[in-house]
Design a protein around this motif. Structure first.
Motif, PDB file in Angstrom:
ATOM      1  N   LEU A   1      61.001  44.617  -8.013  1.00  0.00           N
ATOM      2  CA  LEU A   1      61.241  43.600  -6.987  1.00  0.00           C
ATOM      3  C   LEU A   1      60.311  43.777  -5.789  1.00  0.00           C
ATOM      4  O   LEU A   1      59.830  42.792  -5.223  1.00  0.00           O
ATOM      5  N   LEU A   2      60.050  45.020  -5.389  1.00  0.00           N
ATOM      6  CA  LEU A   2      59.134  45.260  -4.268  1.00  0.00           C
ATOM      7  C   LEU A   2      57.759  44.658  -4.546  1.00  0.00           C
ATOM      8  O   LEU A   2      57.082  44.202  -3.632  1.00  0.00           O
ATOM      9  N   GLY A   3      57.365  44.653  -5.798  1.00  0.00           N
ATOM     10  CA  GLY A   3      56.082  44.071  -6.177  1.00  0.00           C
ATOM     11  C   GLY A   3      56.102  42.563  -6.282  1.00  0.00           C
ATOM     12  O   GLY A   3      55.055  41.925  -6.424  1.00  0.00           O
ATOM     13  N   GLN A   4      57.284  41.963  -6.203  1.00  0.00           N
ATOM     14  CA  GLN A   4      57.403  40.509  -6.327  1.00  0.00           C
ATOM     15  C   GLN A   4      57.689  39.793  -5.010  1.00  0.00           C
ATOM     16  O   GLN A   4      57.405  38.616  -4.878  1.00  0.00           O
ATOM     17  N   PHE A   5      58.255  40.505  -4.028  1.00  0.00           N
ATOM     18  CA  PHE A   5      58.570  39.873  -2.744  1.00  0.00           C
ATOM     19  C   PHE A   5      57.307  39.749  -1.906  1.00  0.00           C
ATOM     20  O   PHE A   5      56.781  40.737  -1.406  1.00  0.00           O
ATOM     21  N   GLU A   6      56.818  38.529  -1.749  1.00  0.00           N
ATOM     22  CA  GLU A   6      55.632  38.294  -0.928  1.00  0.00           C
ATOM     23  C   GLU A   6      56.036  38.219   0.542  1.00  0.00           C
ATOM     24  O   GLU A   6      57.043  37.618   0.880  1.00  0.00           O
ATOM     25  N   VAL A   7      55.232  38.851   1.392  1.00  0.00           N
ATOM     26  CA  VAL A   7      55.576  38.936   2.811  1.00  0.00           C
ATOM     27  C   VAL A   7      54.741  38.013   3.691  1.00  0.00           C
ATOM     28  O   VAL A   7      55.063  37.823   4.860  1.00  0.00           O
ATOM     29  N   ASP A   8      53.671  37.466   3.153  1.00  0.00           N
ATOM     30  CA  ASP A   8      52.862  36.539   3.941  1.00  0.00           C
ATOM     31  C   ASP A   8      52.058  35.630   3.015  1.00  0.00           C
ATOM     32  O   ASP A   8      52.139  35.735   1.794  1.00  0.00           O
ATOM     33  N   GLU A   9      51.292  34.754   3.620  1.00  0.00           N
ATOM     34  CA  GLU A   9      50.537  33.752   2.856  1.00  0.00           C
ATOM     35  C   GLU A   9      49.419  34.355   2.016  1.00  0.00           C
ATOM     36  O   GLU A   9      48.917  33.726   1.098  1.00  0.00           O
ATOM     37  N   SER A  10      48.992  35.570   2.336  1.00  0.00           N
ATOM     38  CA  SER A  10      47.888  36.192   1.592  1.00  0.00           C
ATOM     39  C   SER A  10      48.321  36.706   0.227  1.00  0.00           C
ATOM     40  O   SER A  10      47.485  37.086  -0.577  1.00  0.00           O
ATOM     41  N   GLY A  11      49.636  36.710  -0.021  1.00  0.00           N
ATOM     42  CA  GLY A  11      50.134  37.209  -1.293  1.00  0.00           C
ATOM     43  C   GLY A  11      50.496  38.690  -1.260  1.00  0.00           C
ATOM     44  O   GLY A  11      50.871  39.252  -2.290  1.00  0.00           O
ATOM     45  N   ARG A  12      50.373  39.332  -0.090  1.00  0.00           N
ATOM     46  CA  ARG A  12      50.786  40.741  -0.001  1.00  0.00           C
ATOM     47  C   ARG A  12      52.267  40.843  -0.295  1.00  0.00           C
ATOM     48  O   ARG A  12      53.048  39.982   0.099  1.00  0.00           O
ATOM     49  N   THR A  13      52.630  41.914  -0.968  1.00  0.00           N
ATOM     50  CA  THR A  13      54.033  42.121  -1.311  1.00  0.00           C
ATOM     51  C   THR A  13      54.608  43.276  -0.507  1.00  0.00           C
ATOM     52  O   THR A  13      53.862  44.040   0.130  1.00  0.00           O
ATOM     53  N   MET A  14      55.911  43.414  -0.583  1.00  0.00           N
ATOM     54  CA  MET A  14      56.559  44.548   0.094  1.00  0.00           C
ATOM     55  C   MET A  14      55.984  45.862  -0.422  1.00  0.00           C
ATOM     56  O   MET A  14      55.787  46.789   0.343  1.00  0.00           O
TER      57      MET A  14
END
Length: 118
Positions: free
Chosen positions: A12-25
């Motif tokens: 899940l940490l690899g799937q939750f995007e935190v911004d528009e750039s596609g960075r994940t948690m």
């Protein structure tokens, strides 16, 4: 995190995007402690892995059982019974910075959640 679903939580940490750039948690963390065990075990491992003393850590949790366990180490804790909201985050960061700036000891302290806005 303390869970018996570590593989799922890491996914899940690899799937939750935190911004528009596609960075994940997952991209934001240098160290992750996700497995069955006590919070004390997690914090001991984080301290060993990072070299950061407990007095430089800030811990957010919705369970007072966990904050009581970790505040004994000298970590400043923030209780967030309704989840980690921006007001809990901001309040804890301001409190931490102010205590550090003023030389106020905070070992064994848990910050209560901020009051709701009027």
């Amino acid at each position: 995190s303390r869970t018996n679903k570590g593989q799922w939580a890491n996914m899940l940490l690899g799937q939750f995007e935190v911004d528009e750039s596609g960075r994940t948690m997952e991209d934001l963390f240098q160290h992750a402690e996700i497995y069955t065990g006590t919070k004390r075990t997690h914090f001991d491992a984080l301290k060993r892995a990072t070299g950061i003393p407990y007095s430089e850590m800030l811990f957010f949790d919705d369970s007072t059982m966990n904050t009581v366990e970790i505040e004994r180490l000298g970590v400043l804790c923030a209780h967030c019974p309704k989840g980690l909201t921006s007001s809990v985050w901001d309040n804890a960061l301001r409190a931490y910075a102010g205590m550090k700036r003023d030389g106020v000891p905070f070992m064994g302290k848990t910050l209560p959640p901020p009051p709701p806005p009027p």
